[in-house]
Design a protein around this motif. Sequence first.
Motif, mmCIF file in Angstrom:
data_model
loop_
_atom_site.group_PDB
_atom_site.id
_atom_site.type_symbol
_atom_site.label_atom_id
_atom_site.label_comp_id
_atom_site.label_asym_id
_atom_site.label_seq_id
_atom_site.Cartn_x
_atom_site.Cartn_y
_atom_site.Cartn_z
ATOM 1 N N ASN A 178 47.809 41.554 45.786
ATOM 2 C CA ASN A 178 48.279 41.198 44.445
ATOM 3 C C ASN A 178 48.160 42.456 43.588
ATOM 4 O OD1 ASN A 178 49.080 39.838 42.172
ATOM 5 N ND2 ASN A 178 47.542 38.211 42.334
ATOM 6 N N THR A 179 49.135 43.347 43.742
ATOM 7 C CA THR A 179 48.968 44.718 43.263
ATOM 8 C C THR A 179 50.063 45.184 42.318
ATOM 9 O OG1 THR A 179 50.014 45.403 45.340
ATOM 10 C CG2 THR A 179 47.613 45.486 45.242
ATOM 11 N N ALA A 180 50.878 44.267 41.802
ATOM 12 C CA ALA A 180 51.920 44.685 40.865
ATOM 13 C C ALA A 180 51.289 45.282 39.612
ATOM 14 C CB ALA A 180 52.800 43.490 40.496
ATOM 15 N N LEU A 181 51.899 46.352 39.099
ATOM 16 C CA LEU A 181 51.376 46.971 37.882
ATOM 17 C C LEU A 181 51.535 46.027 36.695
ATOM 18 C CD1 LEU A 181 52.672 50.660 37.971
ATOM 19 C CD2 LEU A 181 50.333 49.874 38.282
ATOM 20 N N GLY A 197 40.085 42.545 33.633
ATOM 21 C CA GLY A 197 39.916 42.981 35.009
ATOM 22 C C GLY A 197 40.666 42.120 36.006
ATOM 23 N N VAL A 198 40.766 42.621 37.229
ATOM 24 C CA VAL A 198 41.584 41.947 38.235
ATOM 25 C C VAL A 198 40.966 40.653 38.752
ATOM 26 C CG1 VAL A 198 42.773 44.031 39.015
ATOM 27 C CG2 VAL A 198 40.595 43.391 40.063
ATOM 28 N N LEU A 199 39.656 40.482 38.608
ATOM 29 C CA LEU A 199 39.061 39.253 39.130
ATOM 30 C C LEU A 199 39.566 38.034 38.372
ATOM 31 C CD1 LEU A 199 35.376 40.310 39.889
ATOM 32 C CD2 LEU A 199 37.431 40.522 41.304
ATOM 33 N N TRP A 200 39.604 38.108 37.044
ATOM 34 C CA TRP A 200 40.115 36.992 36.248
ATOM 35 C C TRP A 200 41.637 36.960 36.229
ATOM 36 C CZ3 TRP A 200 37.338 32.991 35.316
ATOM 37 C CH2 TRP A 200 35.962 33.100 35.110
ATOM 38 N N ASP A 201 42.268 38.120 36.222
ATOM 39 C CA ASP A 201 43.723 38.161 36.088
ATOM 40 C C ASP A 201 44.444 37.947 37.416
ATOM 41 O OD1 ASP A 201 45.917 38.821 34.085
ATOM 42 O OD2 ASP A 201 46.419 40.199 35.718
ATOM 43 N N ARG A 202 43.813 38.321 38.539
ATOM 44 C CA ARG A 202 44.504 38.263 39.828
ATOM 45 C C ARG A 202 43.766 37.384 40.850
ATOM 46 N NH1 ARG A 202 47.988 42.926 39.863
ATOM 47 N NH2 ARG A 202 48.966 42.871 37.802
ATOM 48 N N LEU A 203 42.477 37.662 41.089
ATOM 49 C CA LEU A 203 41.748 36.920 42.118
ATOM 50 C C LEU A 203 41.737 35.423 41.823
ATOM 51 C CD1 LEU A 203 40.025 37.009 44.708
ATOM 52 C CD2 LEU A 203 38.001 37.274 43.243
ATOM 53 N N VAL A 252 41.717 40.002 50.423
ATOM 54 C CA VAL A 252 42.484 39.971 49.176
ATOM 55 C C VAL A 252 42.306 41.292 48.441
ATOM 56 C CG1 VAL A 252 42.817 38.783 46.982
ATOM 57 C CG2 VAL A 252 42.182 37.472 49.014
ATOM 58 N N HIS A 253 43.411 41.954 48.169
ATOM 59 C CA HIS A 253 43.388 43.219 47.429
ATOM 60 C C HIS A 253 44.069 42.995 46.083
ATOM 61 C CE1 HIS A 253 44.593 47.759 47.150
ATOM 62 N NE2 HIS A 253 43.618 47.431 46.316
ATOM 63 N N ASP A 254 43.305 43.135 45.016
ATOM 64 C CA ASP A 254 43.823 42.973 43.654
ATOM 65 C C ASP A 254 43.743 44.315 42.940
ATOM 66 O OD1 ASP A 254 44.212 40.031 43.573
ATOM 67 O OD2 ASP A 254 42.061 40.027 43.939
ATOM 68 N N SER A 255 44.842 44.715 42.303
ATOM 69 C CA SER A 255 44.834 46.032 41.677
ATOM 70 C C SER A 255 45.755 46.087 40.472
ATOM 71 C CB SER A 255 45.260 47.097 42.689
ATOM 72 O OG SER A 255 45.227 48.387 42.112
ATOM 73 N N PHE A 256 45.317 46.868 39.468
ATOM 74 C CA PHE A 256 46.139 47.213 38.312
ATOM 75 C C PHE A 256 46.699 48.638 38.427
ATOM 76 C CE2 PHE A 256 43.641 44.387 35.062
ATOM 77 C CZ PHE A 256 44.348 43.275 35.477
ATOM 78 N N VAL A 257 46.329 49.387 39.464
ATOM 79 C CA VAL A 257 46.528 50.839 39.412
ATOM 80 C C VAL A 257 47.446 51.385 40.503
ATOM 81 C CG1 VAL A 257 44.277 51.152 38.325
ATOM 82 C CG2 VAL A 257 44.473 51.336 40.810
ATOM 83 N N LEU A 258 48.058 50.541 41.311
ATOM 84 C CA LEU A 258 48.930 51.019 42.389
ATOM 85 C C LEU A 258 50.395 50.828 42.001
ATOM 86 C CD1 LEU A 258 47.026 49.615 45.497
ATOM 87 C CD2 LEU A 258 46.769 51.828 44.374
ATOM 88 N N PRO A 259 51.118 51.908 41.727
ATOM 89 C CA PRO A 259 52.467 51.775 41.166
ATOM 90 C C PRO A 259 53.552 51.396 42.164
ATOM 91 C CG PRO A 259 51.895 54.085 41.405
ATOM 92 C CD PRO A 259 50.664 53.310 41.764
ATOM 93 N N HIS A 260 53.317 51.524 43.455
ATOM 94 C CA HIS A 260 54.382 51.275 44.430
ATOM 95 C C HIS A 260 53.931 50.306 45.514
ATOM 96 C CE1 HIS A 260 56.294 54.629 42.429
ATOM 97 N NE2 HIS A 260 55.246 55.381 42.700
#
Length: 357
Positions: A178-181, A197-203, A252-260
């Motif tokens: 779940n890595t969309a910018l 953070g990604v835990l509340w927003d993505r996980l 599960v990989h959650d990220s705010f920082v991967l652009p591609h």
Amino acid sequence: MADAPAPTLALRRLDERSVGFLIAGASRVAARWIIPAIQQQPPAVGAADVMSAYVAAVYSYNLRRAQHFAAMHGVVHAGDNLTSLLERREVQCVYVGNHPRHHAETVRAALMAGKHVLCEPPLSDDLDESRELEQLARHRSVALAVNYAWRATGVVRRLRDLLQEDAIGAVLGVQIDNTALPPLDERGWRLRRPFGGVLWDRLLHDIDLLAYLLLSDPVEIQTHSLQNLLGGESAEDALSVVQLRGGAPAIVHDSFVLPHAPTRITIYGETGCLTALRCRPDDSHSHLTLQRGEQMQPLPVDRIDPYRASVARFLAAVRLGEAPLAAAADDRRAVASVLAAQQSLHHRKPAVPATFR
């Protein structure tokens, strides 16, 4: 003589069959997805010229923002006094999409006023408070739903059907990226405590997705923070290993920082592998493939507006007493898992989610 064309949205009228919504929170999600989802519901049963649902009022803590937001969307009533807006007769339902720290108090006020509620997750970061809200809704005989819109996407529906049809045999493992910018205009509070953070927003959504697809609850979570590049106060890039009850592990990989790195769901089974790509609710270009050995087979996916579908399920709960897309107990499962992931990050060891039911 040819039949007259169905009335357009602009020509539909309001009557006692039309359900009025209060939008609590002048948010980007409300503007882009929820208001159109409400306005585009099919006409009232037996009356093609009557609107099924409409936005009756807008609430925000900031009066000028509420008024501007209402004007932008052609809504008559707007204000910063929640109590007075909840007293309006035409308001039957409340969509709660303000800052997560205000969700519980806004939901409570709406339920106390006898209104049906559709709330963005989480209802609360306190499991006991969530149970109290659920009991209050039951006591008031009103619907309380949580908007886990990912459940309503065409690709997730197709995945669930395929799993129930045993299309890939027993599930051996799951991976979610779940890595969309996040858009630039959403990087304010989403980087700050308590709900940043990604835990509340993505996980939070990943856990609900796992439970919805695999019909299994998380029993243990171990989370690692990878890198923080945006200067936020909470995890911006995290990897979690989730052990499901009686099932295979999920990574599960959650990220705010991967652009591609487009969002991806991969489910590995004994006889095949299902992969969904670009499958967030706000992405209309999802792809689904089935792989067996070296053979890759594209699978058809219905193009569904998940927000419109979620609102439709909520209205069915309001009118017919049917189950909404997601309920308070579903939200507590995800919240308990996020709280466990936070504990895991802090103590650097696996954590067990608290009982959520």
